[in-house]
Design a protein around this motif. Structure first.
Motif, short mmCIF file in Angstrom:
data_model
loop_
_atom_site.label_atom_id
_atom_site.label_comp_id
_atom_site.label_asym_id
_atom_site.label_seq_id
_atom_site.Cartn_x
_atom_site.Cartn_y
_atom_site.Cartn_z
N GLY A 93 0.81 -1.21 0.00
CA GLY A 93 0.00 0.00 0.00
C GLY A 93 0.85 1.26 0.00
O GLY A 93 0.52 2.24 -0.66
N ARG A 94 1.97 1.22 0.73
CA ARG A 94 2.86 2.38 0.76
C ARG A 94 3.44 2.67 -0.61
O ARG A 94 3.58 3.82 -1.02
CB ARG A 94 3.97 2.13 1.77
N ALA A 95 3.75 1.60 -1.34
CA ALA A 95 4.31 1.77 -2.69
C ALA A 95 3.28 2.33 -3.67
O ALA A 95 3.64 2.90 -4.69
CB ALA A 95 4.85 0.44 -3.20
N LEU A 96 1.99 2.16 -3.32
CA LEU A 96 0.93 2.59 -4.24
C LEU A 96 0.20 3.83 -3.76
O LEU A 96 -0.91 4.12 -4.23
CB LEU A 96 -0.07 1.44 -4.42
N LEU A 97 0.80 4.57 -2.82
CA LEU A 97 0.13 5.72 -2.24
C LEU A 97 -0.25 6.77 -3.28
O LEU A 97 -1.25 7.47 -3.14
CB LEU A 97 1.02 6.36 -1.17
N GLN A 98 0.54 6.87 -4.35
CA GLN A 98 0.23 7.87 -5.37
C GLN A 98 -1.03 7.51 -6.15
O GLN A 98 -1.58 8.33 -6.86
CB GLN A 98 1.41 8.05 -6.34
N HIS A 99 -1.47 6.26 -6.00
CA HIS A 99 -2.72 5.83 -6.65
C HIS A 99 -3.75 5.47 -5.59
O HIS A 99 -4.53 4.52 -5.75
CB HIS A 99 -2.44 4.62 -7.55
N GLN A 100 -3.77 6.23 -4.49
CA GLN A 100 -4.58 5.88 -3.33
C GLN A 100 -6.06 5.73 -3.66
O GLN A 100 -6.70 4.77 -3.24
CB GLN A 100 -4.40 6.96 -2.25
N ARG A 101 -6.62 6.65 -4.42
CA ARG A 101 -8.06 6.60 -4.70
C ARG A 101 -8.41 5.38 -5.55
O ARG A 101 -9.39 4.68 -5.26
CB ARG A 101 -8.52 7.89 -5.39
N ALA A 102 -7.61 5.14 -6.59
CA ALA A 102 -7.86 3.97 -7.43
C ALA A 102 -7.73 2.69 -6.62
O ALA A 102 -8.53 1.75 -6.77
CB ALA A 102 -6.90 3.96 -8.61
N SER A 166 -6.90 -5.60 3.11
CA SER A 166 -7.26 -4.46 2.26
C SER A 166 -7.17 -3.15 3.04
O SER A 166 -6.64 -2.15 2.54
CB SER A 166 -8.68 -4.64 1.71
N LEU A 167 -7.68 -3.17 4.26
CA LEU A 167 -7.56 -1.98 5.11
C LEU A 167 -6.09 -1.70 5.43
O LEU A 167 -5.69 -0.54 5.52
CB LEU A 167 -8.35 -2.19 6.41
N ALA A 168 -5.29 -2.76 5.59
CA ALA A 168 -3.85 -2.57 5.83
C ALA A 168 -3.20 -1.88 4.63
O ALA A 168 -2.33 -1.02 4.81
CB ALA A 168 -3.18 -3.92 6.09
N MET A 169 -3.63 -2.23 3.43
CA MET A 169 -3.07 -1.59 2.24
C MET A 169 -3.43 -0.12 2.19
O MET A 169 -2.61 0.73 1.81
CB MET A 169 -3.57 -2.30 0.98
N THR A 170 -4.65 0.23 2.60
CA THR A 170 -5.04 1.64 2.59
C THR A 170 -4.27 2.46 3.61
O THR A 170 -4.14 3.67 3.47
CB THR A 170 -6.55 1.80 2.86
#
Length: 254
Positions: A93-102, A166-170
């Motif tokens: 999730g940290r690696a994908l923070l720039q795509h947080q909404r998607a 999933s919540l952990a990823m967010t």
């Protein structure tokens, strides 16, 4: 200075959205405990972990210290599996923070689907990979058995665990992901330890769950769908913002 640093770290690790996700993770763990692959086979799991016969476990004839140690070490084993998964999910999730909404939209859809699966409304993922020929090696190997059963349970409790991951990823943090998964493991593990210490009393709960298992799983699945709807609609972010605002009103007291 060190104590202040620890307090600051703790406030950062457990704050904002995580405060909202923690009770969800705990409830998901409890729901998982009452799933078909855990509670009906509780005497067998406790027998494996303690080396006692299932009859002794059910009638509470074994030494309490042995029952406590075996069940607690068994819980430690599967908790380790879940925490490692939570750390991995938080790192992703940290690696994908720039795509947080998607990412949140995708996870919301996934949570809704998993909730429907857990409720039995979608005929997928209803099987588990239980180990049917595990020797009753007792307390010494209870952590290893916990690891094995944690992996074997995954297809069965997968819907609830996946919502927590999933919540952990967010959260976008390995530490927060691990904390969230640990709380999930507590929700699953605390009733397990209580059953080991007082199975005769827990047996009433077990019988109740068996009679109403479908209803309980429908309720659990409905809660998972509700989390998915919040993620998908953006309501989760709104709630997180409210919790963050509330959390900022507290100072570190350590």
């Amino acid at each position: 200075m060190i104590l202040l640093d620890i307090g600051t770290w703790a406030q950062g690790a457990v704050s904002g959205g995580l405060l909202l996700a923690l009770p969800v993770a705990l409830l998901a763990g409890l729901v998982s405990f009452f799933s078909p692959c855990v509670v009906p086979l509780l005497p067998g799991y406790l027998s494996y972990a303690t080396g006692l016969s299932a009859t002794d476990v059910m009638e509470g004839r074994g030494p309490r210290l042995r029952l406590l140690a075996g069940s607690a070490l068994f819980v430690f084993g599967f908790a380790l599996v879940f925490v490692l998964q939570g750390v991995a999910a938080g790192s992703i999730g940290r690696a994908l923070l720039q795509h947080q909404r998607a990412l949140t939209i995708v996870l919301g859809i996934l949570a809704i689907l998993l909730g429907l699966i857990f409720a039995g409304l979608v005929p997928l993922g209803q099987r588990d990979l239980r180990f049917h020929r595990v020797p009753k090696v007792g307390v010494a190997a209870a952590p290893l058995l916990g690891l094995l059963f944690g992996l074997g349970w995954t297809p069965c409790i997968g819907p609830t665990l996946a919502v927590v991951l999933s919540l952990a990823m967010t959260e976008g943090s390995a530490v927060r992901g691990g904390v969230l998964a640990f709380v999930y493991a507590l929700g699953l593990g605390i009733p397990f330890v209580l059953a080991g210490l007082a199975f005769a009393r827990m047996n009433k709960v077990v019988r109740f769950v068996r009679r109403h298992q479908r209803l309980l799983m429908r309720i659990g699945g409905g809660l998972m769908v509700a989390v998915g709807v919040l993620l998908l609609s953006g309501g989760w972010e709104v709630l997180m913002a409210e919790v963050r605002q509330w959390a900022t009103g507290f100072d570190v007291v350590i």
